[in-house]
Design a protein around this motif. Structure first.
Motif, PDB file in Angstrom:
ATOM      1  N   LEU A  82       0.804  -1.211   0.000  1.00 26.69           N
ATOM      2  CA  LEU A  82       0.000   0.000   0.000  1.00 26.69           C
ATOM      3  C   LEU A  82       0.841   1.266   0.000  1.00 26.69           C
ATOM      4  N   SER A  83       2.152   1.124   0.109  1.00 28.48           N
ATOM      5  CA  SER A  83       3.044   2.286   0.042  1.00 28.48           C
ATOM      6  C   SER A  83       3.505   2.574  -1.380  1.00 28.48           C
ATOM      7  N   PHE A  84       3.134   1.710  -2.335  1.00 28.33           N
ATOM      8  CA  PHE A  84       3.636   1.862  -3.693  1.00 28.33           C
ATOM      9  C   PHE A  84       2.688   2.704  -4.544  1.00 28.33           C
ATOM     10  N   VAL A  85       3.282   3.424  -5.483  1.00 31.54           N
ATOM     11  CA  VAL A  85       2.529   4.227  -6.441  1.00 31.54           C
ATOM     12  C   VAL A  85       3.195   4.074  -7.807  1.00 31.54           C
ATOM     13  N   VAL A  86       2.397   4.105  -8.866  1.00 29.26           N
ATOM     14  CA  VAL A  86       2.910   3.972 -10.227  1.00 29.26           C
ATOM     15  C   VAL A  86       2.703   5.299 -10.950  1.00 29.26           C
ATOM     16  N   LEU A  87       3.794   5.943 -11.338  1.00 29.48           N
ATOM     17  CA  LEU A  87       3.731   7.172 -12.129  1.00 29.48           C
ATOM     18  C   LEU A  87       3.806   6.787 -13.598  1.00 29.48           C
ATOM     19  N   THR A  88       2.771   7.101 -14.346  1.00 27.00           N
ATOM     20  CA  THR A  88       2.720   6.764 -15.766  1.00 27.00           C
ATOM     21  C   THR A  88       3.101   7.986 -16.586  1.00 27.00           C
ATOM     22  N   VAL A  89       3.908   7.764 -17.621  1.00 28.31           N
ATOM     23  CA  VAL A  89       4.480   8.871 -18.387  1.00 28.31           C
ATOM     24  C   VAL A  89       4.182   8.672 -19.871  1.00 28.31           C
ATOM     25  N   GLY A  90       3.681   9.723 -20.513  1.00 25.04           N
ATOM     26  CA  GLY A  90       3.429   9.687 -21.942  1.00 25.04           C
ATOM     27  C   GLY A  90       4.621  10.201 -22.725  1.00 25.04           C
ATOM     28  N   ALA A  91       4.596   9.979 -24.043  1.00 23.13           N
ATOM     29  CA  ALA A  91       5.704  10.396 -24.892  1.00 23.13           C
ATOM     30  C   ALA A  91       5.913  11.905 -24.875  1.00 23.13           C
TER      31      ALA A  91
END
Length: 200
Positions: A128-137
């Motif tokens: 629950l401490s993890f986060v995913v940062l998604t990045v576009g081109a």
């Protein structure tokens, strides 16, 4: 690689949702041999083997890098994504053009980033401490917490989509069903960066 995944899926079919990450993990475990993003072993003059693991793989054209707080960083191409178990969702969201309705198909983010992929610690509720940062081109970014996508918590069907309304996408797209606005629908996805949040 896709043939090996198909063989594994045939072995475990019918495939419960909780077993699909295993099949995905097998595919991604083989990816370093193809993409060159795995560990490399060198032998110094002393004769002792030294294994080095790059912190950031060199991207293949059109690939999505998966970096950050992982046991091993990797990358996945859109063709590899298309060979994984597909999940379909119907979504409605608002943007500056009005309201959009689509049918999106792709790989569940929770399957691509199963718990065994993350660099977890032996602590209660560590996921629950993890986060995913998604990045576009284009550099556009949006974050998704691991608790949102984990089957043990919100179990949200966040997708790395490869089709939209039955048509193939040229690059993957992040899809976040249930969001009122489409701000987290990241097009032309190039990176998934995983972080563990800690207090300052």
């Amino acid at each position: 690689m896709i043939a090996l995944l198909s063989l594994l899926l045939n072995f475990v079919r019918p495939t419960p949702r909780r077993l699909i990450p295993l099949a995905v993990a097998v595919t991604l475990a083989l990816a370093p041999a193809v993409s060159g993003c795995g560990s490399t072993t060198t032998t110094p003059t002393t004769g002792a083997a030294v294994t080095t693991t790059p912190t950031r793989p060199a991207p293949l054209p059109g690939a999505v890098l998966v970096t950050g707080a992982l046991k091993h960083p990797f990358q996945v191409t859109i063709d590899q994504l298309r060979g994984m178990p597909m999940h379909t969702v119907r979504v409605t969201f608002q943007n500056d053009k009005g309201t959009e309705h689509h049918t999106e198909g792709g790989v569940l983010l929770a399957q691509l980033l199963g718990p065994t992929v993350l660099a977890t610690q032996n602590k209660k509720g560590d996921l629950l401490s993890f986060v995913v940062l998604t990045v576009g081109a284009d550099g556009y970014r949006a974050a998704v917490s691991y608790g949102e996508i984990s089957p043990d918590f919100a179990n949200k069907d966040v997708l790395v989509a490869v089709t939209e309304d039955g048509k193939p996408l040229s690059r993957p797209r992040l899809v976040v069903p249930g969001d009122v606005k489409g701000g987290r629908y990241v097009s032309d996805l190039v990176e998934l960066h995983v972080s563990r949040l800690t207090p300052a």
